[in-house]
Design a protein around this motif. Structure first.
Motif: not given
Lengths: 115, 112
Positions: B1-19, B25-32
């Motif tokens: 099946s076609q899916k779009i997956e993002q991390n469901s867990e929250a991301l906690n980082i310290q100020e100044g760091k890079t997030a 995604y699976t089974n898609y060929s998106p143009a954008y």
């Protein structure tokens, strides 16, 4: 106004009643979308209107859900015989769709609570 | 099946760091692919769009990459600030007809 407008912002209804949710898209936008977002969840696609083409209704969860877009502008999402599981935020978005890849502009949503 | 997956867990980082947030995604060929920000009680707001022939896109402290071979987009916020705390959603056009489908979003919390 300049943005997508949805009304009402909040709606509480009794189980079994029908509800109508309204969306005023940005003037001139040819594409209009409806999504549903349950608490803490992502956006669930419901229906997509693009110009004069037949709408893509593939996301409507049951035949209790229907939507219209009159004159290529205002859209109404109707839920008949509401159930408690219909409680969610209903988001509308519009897009100019003058090219294949344009952003969607969202309204603030209608929070529907079925009691 | 076609899916779009993002991390469901929250991301906690310290100020100044890079997030860094991931969208697969699976089974898609998106143009954008698009990224949106959503604050509590508000509708999503568009941030960036990247096309299939673009490897990378930047806007101020934001950077998006798009790897069509891996079927993955990465979203980076450099020099993160507490005001960047929000839920970030990726979206793609499932059938290249303008029908936008969203992932479930990843919540970012930047601590001062």
């Amino acid at each position: 106004g300049a943005g997508v407008s949805q009304s009402p912002s909040n709606k509480v209804t009794e189980k079994g009643k029908d509800v109508e949710l309204r969306c005023d898209p940005i003037s001139g936008h040819t594409a209009l979308y409806w999504y549903r977002q349950s608490l803490g969840q992502g956006l669930e696609f419901l229906i997509y209107f693009q110009g004069n083409s037949a709408p893509d209704k593939s996301g409507l969860p049951s035949d209790r859900f229907s939507a219209e877009r009159t004159g290529g502008s205002v859209s109404t999402l109707t839920i008949q015989r509401t159930q408690q599981e219909d409680s969610a935020v209903y988001l509308c978005a519009s897009s100019p769709r003058q090219t294949m890849n344009t952003e969607a502009f969202f309204g603030q949503g209608t929070r529907l609570t079925v009691v | 099946s076609q899916k779009i997956e993002q991390n469901s867990e929250a991301l906690n980082i310290q100020e100044g760091k890079t997030a860094t947030l991931t969208c697969n995604y699976t089974n898609y060929s998106p143009a954008y692919l698009q990224w949106y920000r959503q604050d509590p009680g508000r509708g999503p707001v568009f941030l960036l769009l990247i096309r299939e022939n673009e490897k990378e896109k930047r806007k101020e402290r934001l950077k998006v990459t798009f790897d069509t071979t891996l079927k993955q987009s990465l979203f980076h916020i450099t020099a993160s600030q507490p005001a960047d705390s929000a839920t970030y959603l990726c979206a793609l056009d499932k059938s290249n007809t303008g029908k936008l489908i969203f992932g479930q979003g990843t919540t970012l919390q930047v601590k001062p």
